[in-house]
Write an enzyme that holds these catalytic residues in place. Structure first.
Site, PDB file in Angstrom:
ATOM      1  N   HIS A  53       0.848  -1.197   0.000  1.00  8.83           N
ATOM      2  CA  HIS A  53       0.000   0.000   0.000  1.00  8.83           C
ATOM      3  C   HIS A  53       0.878   1.239   0.000  1.00  8.83           C
ATOM      4  O   HIS A  53       2.093   1.157   0.153  1.00  8.83           O
ATOM      5  CB  HIS A  53      -0.995  -0.009   1.171  1.00  8.83           C
ATOM      6  CG  HIS A  53      -0.381   0.093   2.537  1.00  8.83           C
ATOM      7  ND1 HIS A  53       0.442  -0.866   3.074  1.00  8.83           N
ATOM      8  CD2 HIS A  53      -0.481   1.067   3.494  1.00  8.83           C
ATOM      9  CE1 HIS A  53       0.810  -0.501   4.290  1.00  8.83           C
ATOM     10  NE2 HIS A  53       0.277   0.673   4.568  1.00  8.83           N
ATOM     11  N   HIS A  55       1.496   3.905   1.907  1.00  8.85           N
ATOM     12  CA  HIS A  55       2.084   4.645   3.027  1.00  8.85           C
ATOM     13  C   HIS A  55       3.610   4.745   2.924  1.00  8.85           C
ATOM     14  O   HIS A  55       4.287   3.807   2.505  1.00  8.85           O
ATOM     15  CB  HIS A  55       1.697   4.006   4.369  1.00  8.85           C
ATOM     16  CG  HIS A  55       0.301   4.363   4.783  1.00  8.85           C
ATOM     17  ND1 HIS A  55      -0.412   3.641   5.700  1.00  8.85           N
ATOM     18  CD2 HIS A  55      -0.509   5.383   4.394  1.00  8.85           C
ATOM     19  CE1 HIS A  55      -1.606   4.193   5.878  1.00  8.85           C
ATOM     20  NE2 HIS A  55      -1.687   5.253   5.086  1.00  8.85           N
ATOM     21  N   ASP A  57       6.016   4.669   5.064  1.00  8.52           N
ATOM     22  CA  ASP A  57       6.887   3.708   5.762  1.00  8.52           C
ATOM     23  C   ASP A  57       6.907   2.339   5.066  1.00  8.52           C
ATOM     24  O   ASP A  57       7.535   1.396   5.556  1.00  8.52           O
ATOM     25  CB  ASP A  57       6.517   3.585   7.255  1.00  8.52           C
ATOM     26  CG  ASP A  57       5.123   3.048   7.486  1.00  8.52           C
ATOM     27  OD1 ASP A  57       4.213   3.373   6.695  1.00  8.52           O
ATOM     28  OD2 ASP A  57       4.926   2.294   8.462  1.00  8.52           O
ATOM     29  N   HIS A  58       6.235   2.246   3.907  1.00 12.55           N
ATOM     30  CA  HIS A  58       6.282   1.022   3.090  1.00 12.55           C
ATOM     31  C   HIS A  58       6.862   1.288   1.700  1.00 12.55           C
ATOM     32  O   HIS A  58       7.114   0.354   0.952  1.00 12.55           O
ATOM     33  CB  HIS A  58       4.881   0.424   2.948  1.00 12.55           C
ATOM     34  CG  HIS A  58       4.305   0.004   4.267  1.00 12.55           C
ATOM     35  ND1 HIS A  58       4.089  -1.315   4.618  1.00 12.55           N
ATOM     36  CD2 HIS A  58       3.941   0.745   5.361  1.00 12.55           C
ATOM     37  CE1 HIS A  58       3.614  -1.365   5.846  1.00 12.55           C
ATOM     38  NE2 HIS A  58       3.507  -0.139   6.322  1.00 12.55           N
ATOM     39  N   HIS A 109      -7.454  -0.354   5.772  1.00  6.55           N
ATOM     40  CA  HIS A 109      -6.361   0.483   6.298  1.00  6.55           C
ATOM     41  C   HIS A 109      -6.114   1.622   5.296  1.00  6.55           C
ATOM     42  O   HIS A 109      -6.089   2.797   5.657  1.00  6.55           O
ATOM     43  CB  HIS A 109      -5.128  -0.383   6.483  1.00  6.55           C
ATOM     44  CG  HIS A 109      -3.896   0.348   6.905  1.00  6.55           C
ATOM     45  ND1 HIS A 109      -3.743   0.896   8.153  1.00  6.55           N
ATOM     46  CD2 HIS A 109      -2.746   0.616   6.239  1.00  6.55           C
ATOM     47  CE1 HIS A 109      -2.552   1.470   8.231  1.00  6.55           C
ATOM     48  NE2 HIS A 109      -1.930   1.322   7.078  1.00  6.55           N
ATOM     49  N   ASP A 130      -0.115  -3.793   6.413  1.00  3.71           N
ATOM     50  CA  ASP A 130      -0.724  -3.246   7.627  1.00  3.71           C
ATOM     51  C   ASP A 130      -2.199  -3.642   7.767  1.00  3.71           C
ATOM     52  O   ASP A 130      -2.965  -2.954   8.430  1.00  3.71           O
ATOM     53  CB  ASP A 130      -0.644  -1.708   7.628  1.00  3.71           C
ATOM     54  CG  ASP A 130       0.768  -1.210   7.883  1.00  3.71           C
ATOM     55  OD1 ASP A 130       1.648  -2.019   8.210  1.00  3.71           O
ATOM     56  OD2 ASP A 130       0.978   0.016   7.745  1.00  3.71           O
ATOM     57  N   HIS A 168       4.867  -4.837  10.913  1.00  4.18           N
ATOM     58  CA  HIS A 168       5.288  -4.131  12.130  1.00  4.18           C
ATOM     59  C   HIS A 168       5.440  -5.089  13.312  1.00  4.18           C
ATOM     60  O   HIS A 168       4.730  -6.095  13.399  1.00  4.18           O
ATOM     61  CB  HIS A 168       4.260  -3.055  12.535  1.00  4.18           C
ATOM     62  CG  HIS A 168       4.233  -1.858  11.644  1.00  4.18           C
ATOM     63  ND1 HIS A 168       5.076  -0.779  11.834  1.00  4.18           N
ATOM     64  CD2 HIS A 168       3.484  -1.575  10.564  1.00  4.18           C
ATOM     65  CE1 HIS A 168       4.831   0.136  10.908  1.00  4.18           C
ATOM     66  NE2 HIS A 168       3.863  -0.317  10.118  1.00  4.18           N
TER      67      HIS A 168
HETATM   68 ZN   LIG Z   1       0.128   1.679   6.500  1.00  6.35          ZN
END
Ligand SMILES: [Zn+2]
Length: 255
Positions: A53, A55, A57-58, A109, A130, A168
């Site tokens: 996805h 985001h 942090d990905h 999410h 996530d 995570h």
């Molecule tokens: Zn995320």
């Protein structure tokens, strides 16, 4: 022979590195440096990136990894991330380094969220970003509770021996919450004890398995009597499974 290794990023992200005799891939590189350092150390050449996805942090490591290998293949959902070269959607099947991944659409999410499921490399494996965590699930940022619940039900129905690789290290916090929602669930108590010991030694608590999640993840257990009672006692809510899920998710958000 498939090997799966966690590369740590930021404070609690895991970037999964998968290698077979046909090549290598990483999933959700939020940062490039820890990946490049690891590859150098292990003398691995990175061929492929999978994205679950949008985001940061990905995806934040994409440009750094592309600089490193201009021909790298980047596969991900249909979103605004320009570096994704191959766009996939739910039910697509892709073959990467000899592994056949089925793409599962799991909005909630984020709306673009997808998961990658593979069963031709040994035990089935799932990379779910996530959407589902060990003992928990992602926050609902873009989708509806109904979408997220249906997404989790798709993952719940995978074979129980599926190894779950989420993005995570949230397991201990999640199980503390699970224990509060279902104090009489002995599987949660036992898992929390095991996970707390692992974290004390700074060990990774993943992968999980669908079987383990079915027994201990409150978000997959909204049809269970214990959880329905717990939600009734706390919020005076009775309802269908999605409404119970919404109440459990809101409880977790303020936990
Ligand atoms: Zn995320």
């Amino acid at each position: 022979m498939i090997k799966i290794k966690a590369i740590k990023a930021f404070t609690d992200n895991y970037i999964w590195l998968v290698t077979t005799n046909e090549g290598s891939l990483v999933i959700d590189p939020g940062e490039s440096k820890p990946v490049i350092d690891y590859l150098k150390n292990e003398d691995i050449f990175l061929d492929n990136i999978l994205i679950t996805h949008h985001h940061f942090d990905h995806t934040g490591g994409l440009s750094g990894l592309i600089k490193h290998n201009k021909n790298i293949s980047v596969i991900g959902p249909n979103n605004h991330i320009e570096e994704i070269k191959t766009r996939v959607k739910g039910d697509d099947c892709i073959n990467v380094i000899g592994l056949e991944f089925i793409v599962i659409s799991v909005p909630g999410h984020t709306l673009d969220h997808i998961a990658f499921y593979c069963e031709n490399g040994g035990d089935p494996i799932l990379f779910c970003g996530d959407t589902m965590f060990a003992g928990g699930c992602g926050r609902i940022f873009e989708g509806t509770y109904d979408q997220m619940y249906k997404s989790l039900m798709k993952l719940k129905n995978l074979p129980s021996n599926t190894k779950v690789y989420c993005a995570h290290e949230y397991t201990e916090q999640n199980l503390n919450f699970a224990n509060c929602v279902e104090p009489l669930n002995k599987d949660i108590v036992a898992r929390l004890k095991k996970v707390s010991n692992q974290r004390e030694l700074n060990k990774i608590t993943l992968p999980s398995s669908i079987g383990e999640e079915l027994k201990t993840n409150p978000f997959l257990r909204c049809d269970k009597k214990n959880i329905r009672e717990s939600i009734f006692n706390k919020y005076n809510i009775e309802g269908n499974d999605t409404e119970i899920f919404e109440a459990v998710r809101n409880w977790k958000d303020t936990f």
